[in-house]
Design a protein around this motif. Structure first.
Motif, short mmCIF file in Angstrom:
data_model
loop_
_atom_site.label_atom_id
_atom_site.label_comp_id
_atom_site.label_asym_id
_atom_site.label_seq_id
_atom_site.Cartn_x
_atom_site.Cartn_y
_atom_site.Cartn_z
N ASP A 45 1.07 -0.91 0.29
CA ASP A 45 0.40 0.06 0.00
C ASP A 45 1.24 1.49 0.15
O ASP A 45 0.61 2.19 -0.28
N THR A 46 2.43 1.27 0.79
CA THR A 46 2.66 2.53 0.75
C THR A 46 3.48 2.67 -0.80
O THR A 46 3.39 3.45 -1.11
N VAL A 47 3.81 1.69 -1.31
CA VAL A 47 4.15 2.31 -2.73
C VAL A 47 3.17 2.81 -3.87
O VAL A 47 3.79 3.31 -4.03
N LEU A 48 2.15 2.12 -3.15
CA LEU A 48 1.39 3.04 -4.31
C LEU A 48 0.50 4.59 -3.35
O LEU A 48 0.20 5.05 -4.33
N TYR A 49 0.41 4.41 -2.27
CA TYR A 49 0.62 5.97 -1.78
C TYR A 49 1.84 6.56 -2.30
O TYR A 49 1.22 7.96 -2.91
N LYS A 50 2.55 6.28 -2.30
CA LYS A 50 4.36 7.26 -2.72
C LYS A 50 3.69 6.90 -4.36
O LYS A 50 4.72 8.66 -4.68
N GLU A 51 3.33 6.50 -5.35
CA GLU A 51 3.13 6.69 -6.39
C GLU A 51 1.97 8.01 -6.99
O GLU A 51 1.88 8.44 -7.80
N ALA A 52 1.30 7.78 -5.95
CA ALA A 52 -0.06 8.50 -6.12
C ALA A 52 0.71 10.18 -5.25
O ALA A 52 0.12 10.93 -4.52
N SER A 53 2.32 10.84 -4.96
CA SER A 53 2.68 11.49 -3.75
C SER A 53 3.71 12.10 -5.25
O SER A 53 4.85 11.70 -5.33
N PRO A 54 3.82 13.10 -5.56
CA PRO A 54 4.86 14.48 -5.34
C PRO A 54 6.01 14.01 -5.66
O PRO A 54 6.73 14.26 -6.34
N TYR A 55 6.34 14.02 -4.14
CA TYR A 55 6.90 14.04 -3.18
C TYR A 55 8.17 13.26 -3.97
O TYR A 55 9.16 13.23 -3.85
N TRP A 56 6.95 12.23 -3.79
CA TRP A 56 7.74 10.07 -4.73
C TRP A 56 8.90 9.99 -5.73
O TRP A 56 9.31 9.45 -6.08
N MET A 57 7.12 10.86 -6.08
CA MET A 57 7.69 10.91 -8.45
C MET A 57 8.63 12.29 -8.72
O MET A 57 9.07 11.62 -9.93
N LEU A 58 9.03 12.64 -7.49
CA LEU A 58 9.64 13.84 -8.00
C LEU A 58 11.20 13.00 -8.19
O LEU A 58 11.79 12.47 -7.93
N ASN A 59 12.80 13.50 -9.38
CA ASN A 59 13.48 13.41 -9.45
C ASN A 59 14.39 14.84 -10.62
O ASN A 59 13.54 15.73 -10.56
N ASN A 60 15.04 14.09 -10.69
CA ASN A 60 15.84 15.18 -10.93
C ASN A 60 16.30 15.58 -12.46
O ASN A 60 16.63 16.36 -12.69
N ASN A 61 15.46 14.58 -13.11
CA ASN A 61 14.74 15.48 -13.91
C ASN A 61 13.66 16.13 -14.80
O ASN A 61 13.05 16.36 -15.61
N SER A 62 12.50 16.60 -14.00
CA SER A 62 11.37 16.91 -13.76
C SER A 62 11.32 18.16 -14.43
O SER A 62 12.57 19.02 -14.17
N VAL A 63 10.20 18.26 -15.06
CA VAL A 63 10.42 19.53 -15.41
C VAL A 63 10.11 20.76 -14.07
O VAL A 63 9.81 20.70 -13.17
#
Length: 288
Positions: free
Chosen positions: A206-224
């Protein structure tokens, strides 16, 4: 009798879709790129919630950038009319601007985070397909939203941008981290996030799914490049989450701007709203 009712419903749905397509075509037939024009309730998908309004600036070309604005409403209510005046302001500044509806989260319909974010990207792809007829760019997109719409805007920019057409994004008071302790302490968060994600937060899966719905966790150094606007007194999405998001953007080297509005709550009026609007317009004018 049941079969007859089902058949009648199907026929009515077909007729409704056909009438919508005719209305869309009628509006498009009146387009003239030398003049500013607004198209209303244009269908970008098969669901009746898949509709947009788009304001097109005068003297536009296929180099004219486009901004998509997404309303809030906890992923379960709200309407594109929330940004009705904003899209006109963008058009006045030479930027085409759409405000969209999207399907609401629903356990009964099996609609959750993935489906809703896909609606947003589908709207962008539809606009891209209209580049020539509407005389707008197929390459220069910005995306922003309020509250739930801010969450959707950032997620779409971070996870549905393989073609690089989204150049910048923004959030007005959007939820950034659905597993954050401060966020989960707020009354109603657990129930709302369960509906949005489709699962109760209980296991590591469930934690993985919640992270996938969270911009904080989907952010990376290639983000716009990312714009954050947040009120210091927001009772629904803690200001601390915005501060945390800003810190991660900085640490990853992602270009960003954080407007922390002192004394502002979750819904803005007066000077706070005026400041948010001007900051957002200037952000996209610079980035697109």
């Amino acid at each position: 009798m049941k079969t007859i009712k089902t058949s009648l419903l199907f026929v009515l749905c077909v007729l409704f879709i056909q009438s919508c397509k005719k209305a869309d075509q009628w509006q498009e037939n009146l387009l003239d790129s030398k003049h500013s024009q607004t198209l209303y309730s244009i269908s970008y998908g098969s669901d009746n919630r898949n509709q947009m309004d788009i304001a097109l600036p005068k003297n536009r070309t296929t180099s004219t950038p486009v901004v998509v604005l997404i309303h809030g409403g906890a992923w379960v209510f709200g309407d594109k009319s929330y940004f009705a005046s904003d899209i006109q302001k963008f058009a006045d500044e030479g930027i085409a601007c759409a405000t969209i509806n999207y399907r609401f989260a629903s356990d009964k319909k099996g609609l959750h985070n993935d489906e809703i974010v896909s609606d947003v990207r589908m709207a962008i792809d539809f606009i891209i397909s209209k580049s020539e007829s509407w005389q707008i760019s197929p390459e220069r997109f910005g995306i922003s939203g309020h509250s739930a719409g801010g969450n959707l805007a950032l997620l779409t920019a971070y996870t549905k941008n393989e073609d690089g057409k989204i150049k910048a994004c923004g959030s007005w008071a959007g939820p950034f981290d659905l597993i954050d302790d401060d966020q989960l302490k707020i009354t109603g968060s657990n129930e709302l996030f369960k509906l949005y994600v489709g699962h109760t937060l209980q296991s590591s899966a469930d934690t993985v799914l919640y992270k996938e719905a969270s911009p904080y966790w989907m952010l990376n150094n290639n983000s716009v490049p990312t714009l954050l606007i947040h009120g210091t007194l927001d009772p629904g999405v803690p200001h601390s989450n915005a501060v945390k998001m800003k810190l991660k953007l900085d640490n990853l080297g992602v270009q960003n701007y954080f407007l922390s509005m002192e004394g502002a709550y979750h819904i803005w009026t007066g000077e706070h709203l005026k400041q948010a609007r001007s900051t957002t317009l200037n952000w996209f004018k610079t980035k697109l």
